[in-house]
Structure formats: C-alpha cells, structure tokens
Design a protein around this motif. Sequence first.
Motif, PDB file in Angstrom:
ATOM      1  N   LYS A  35       0.750  -1.177  -0.277  1.00 36.76           N
ATOM      2  CA  LYS A  35       0.222  -0.098  -0.264  1.00 36.76           C
ATOM      3  C   LYS A  35       0.633   1.124   0.264  1.00 36.76           C
ATOM      4  O   LYS A  35       2.048   1.629   0.687  1.00 36.76           O
ATOM      5  N   VAL A  36       0.633   2.280  -0.982  1.00 38.44           N
ATOM      6  CA  VAL A  36       1.345   3.403  -1.183  1.00 38.44           C
ATOM      7  C   VAL A  36       0.825   4.709  -0.874  1.00 38.44           C
ATOM      8  O   VAL A  36      -0.034   4.634  -1.802  1.00 38.44           O
ATOM      9  N   GLN A  44       3.901   7.226   2.228  1.00 38.49           N
ATOM     10  CA  GLN A  44       4.236   5.700   3.408  1.00 38.49           C
ATOM     11  C   GLN A  44       3.737   4.895   3.075  1.00 38.49           C
ATOM     12  O   GLN A  44       2.715   3.984   1.525  1.00 38.49           O
ATOM     13  N   ILE A  45       4.640   3.925   3.051  1.00 41.17           N
ATOM     14  CA  ILE A  45       5.257   2.467   2.366  1.00 41.17           C
ATOM     15  C   ILE A  45       4.321   1.802   3.591  1.00 41.17           C
ATOM     16  O   ILE A  45       5.110   1.165   4.347  1.00 41.17           O
ATOM     17  N   ASP A  46       3.379   0.462   3.039  1.00 41.41           N
ATOM     18  CA  ASP A  46       3.474  -0.845   3.888  1.00 41.41           C
ATOM     19  C   ASP A  46       2.222  -1.666   3.808  1.00 41.41           C
ATOM     20  O   ASP A  46       3.040  -1.480   2.336  1.00 41.41           O
ATOM     21  N   ILE A  53       8.952  -3.678   1.163  1.00 48.62           N
ATOM     22  CA  ILE A  53       9.237  -1.427   1.700  1.00 48.62           C
ATOM     23  C   ILE A  53      10.346  -1.990   1.058  1.00 48.62           C
ATOM     24  O   ILE A  53      10.530  -0.566   0.476  1.00 48.62           O
ATOM     25  N   ASP A  54      11.474  -2.187   1.587  1.00 54.00           N
ATOM     26  CA  ASP A  54      12.898  -1.739   0.533  1.00 54.00           C
ATOM     27  C   ASP A  54      12.688  -1.243  -0.559  1.00 54.00           C
ATOM     28  O   ASP A  54      13.378  -0.763  -1.126  1.00 54.00           O
ATOM     29  N   SER A  55      11.923  -2.629  -1.219  1.00 57.25           N
ATOM     30  CA  SER A  55      11.296  -2.653  -2.947  1.00 57.25           C
ATOM     31  C   SER A  55      10.845  -0.959  -3.810  1.00 57.25           C
ATOM     32  O   SER A  55      11.696  -0.955  -4.258  1.00 57.25           O
ATOM     33  N   VAL A  56       9.760  -0.945  -2.468  1.00 53.87           N
ATOM     34  CA  VAL A  56       9.375   0.095  -2.626  1.00 53.87           C
ATOM     35  C   VAL A  56      10.109   1.727  -2.889  1.00 53.87           C
ATOM     36  O   VAL A  56      10.403   2.650  -3.414  1.00 53.87           O
ATOM     37  N   VAL A  82      10.345   0.570 -12.128  1.00 54.76           N
ATOM     38  CA  VAL A  82       9.457  -0.160 -10.893  1.00 54.76           C
ATOM     39  C   VAL A  82       9.619  -1.498 -11.603  1.00 54.76           C
ATOM     40  O   VAL A  82      10.263  -2.773 -11.071  1.00 54.76           O
ATOM     41  N   GLU A  83       9.393  -1.931 -12.996  1.00 54.50           N
ATOM     42  CA  GLU A  83       9.542  -3.122 -14.047  1.00 54.50           C
ATOM     43  C   GLU A  83      11.644  -3.843 -13.278  1.00 54.50           C
ATOM     44  O   GLU A  83      11.453  -5.096 -13.350  1.00 54.50           O
TER      45      GLU A  83
END
Length: 320
Positions: A35-36, A44-46, A53-56, A82-83
């Motif tokens: 969830k961004v 905020q990243i959940d 979370i690290d990847s986002v 992203v890809e």
Amino acid sequence: MPSRKIHFQSPRQLSELYCSHEENLELLEKTFSAKVVARDNWVQIDADEEEIIDSVADVFSLLQEGREQGLAIKDGDFQKTVEGVAAGQKEELASLFERGSVIKTKRKSIVPKTLGQKRYLRSIFDHDIVFGIGPAGTGKTYLAMAAAVSLLLEGKVERIILSRPAVEAGETLGFLPGDLQEKILPYLRPLYDALGDMLSPSDVEKLTERGVIEIAPLAYMRGRTLSNSFVILDEAQNTTSEQMMMFLTRLGEGSRMVITGDLTQVDIPKSRSSGLLEVKNILKNLKGINFHFFEDTDVVRHHLVQKIIQAYDRYRDTHH
C-alpha cells in the motif's frame, strides 16, 4: 504490518517522481503487493515484509537520483524503474547514475533526459558499433553527435565523419543545384544543427576545412577504411542491404560507429528492403555490437510529438 514513511524536500519534488499520476502509485502497489500513499512531501509504504518496503523505497530512491542528474521523469521512466526493481535489476539501474552521464562540450553540457537515453549513451561508450533505432525526437542522432564531439575534444578519436544516404522522399542528389558540398548540405542539416549546439561556428568551419569533421554521402564511402574516427550514419532506414554491409565494413582500427534510423520512415522504393531492418536480424548476437531501441516514451520534443507518434502507431496497427 511493517510500515515506513519517506520524506522529501517538497511536495513538488515527490509528485515529480511519480509524474503526479495516481496510476503510477497504483502500479507500484500492484507490482509489489504494497500500500503506497503519497501526501504533501512524504510517501508511506505498508507491506507484509520489510523486503517489499525496501523495493518500493528503492524505486523512489533511484528516481530521485535520476532527477538530481537532470532526468525529466516521464511515465515510461517510472514504469521501467518499477519493472527493473521488481525483476531484480536494481544494480543495473543504479549503475546508470554512478558514471557521469553529462557530456561536456565547448558550448553546452548535454544531459540525457530519459532512462532510454542514458542506456543509449552508455552503450555508445561501451561498444564499437551501436544501432540507435526509434521514432523522431528521441535524441538518437543528437546524443551520438554529443558523444562524438566529447571523444574528439578528449583526443580519443581524430575525426568525426558524418554520413547519410541520399534518399529523401523520392528525391536524389542529382535533383539539387550546386556542387557536391551544396548538394549534400540539406541532407546533413540535422547533424550540422547538432554540431552548432556543441561547437562554435568558427570551430566547426576550421575543423571541417582541416578534415577533422568530414561530411561524406554514403555513396562515397566505398573502398575506404575509416580509422581513429567516430562515424555516424544517420537516416539508416534508407540504406539498402548492400549499402549497409558496405558501410559497416569500413570500420578501421580505433574507430566506432553509431547508426541511427526510424523504421517507420523508410523512403527507399518498396522493391528494395531496408538495410537497417535486415541488419538487426543478421547482427543481433554479435559481441561488440549493440542495438538500442527507443520507445515513444523517450521522445523529448514538444509533448504533442509523443502523442502524434502513438496515434500513428495505433493507425498502422488497425490498417495493416
């Protein structure tokens, strides 16, 4: 559930990273099952795992690094980042920013504006022969010229040789008035315009008079060996199969070639196949040769140019 909040200098800085498009945040959520939420100057990243979370966070970090280096982030750049992170290519993406991408010339510094342009420029410096294939406005010729001028100023090549097939909307050189120099100037105008951005008119004139910068119609290349040179073949979609082979086999010691073209703009008779179309199948697996394919998301001209290209692509898809 693990959660992380990342702050940026301003709301504008954050919104520029995802192009102010909620669809891009939705792509992040879907790709990483997270969830961004972006508000003001924070995101905020959940997610269920810290690794997600690290990847986002890596996506935002890479885009921020690119933004600081002059990257004008577009939807395509966001999506490719992203890809790339999702495919485990974070290191490759990061490497695009480790080595300076800014090319300094006498008149200005040239900065690649998209990830595609960065990859293309890296490819030019890493390979002896590079094909830049894609639509108008992607910078394929301009960046090749910038690389050529940069290497010339650094003393890494002794000459810049500019060439183009003399085919334009069904006309040939014979229809034009004047001597050879005057006949071929219109065909090489885009290359000269790029040179004019990077060198003063007097420098261009002096270097041309001394043969350091040479303009050579493709037809006049036969029998030559081009050594210690940076050779650019523009509008290569208008070469025949025989011309393309002839040109590529001119490569001499200490030289590199960049061949640019747009396969949607072929002007040679339909009875002849394009040398550029053929060569991408013949040489695609040869070491030392790289094919870089631009996309419409790499267009850096007026914003309508990208939309025009997309409209033509849709039209071709439905009428062929």
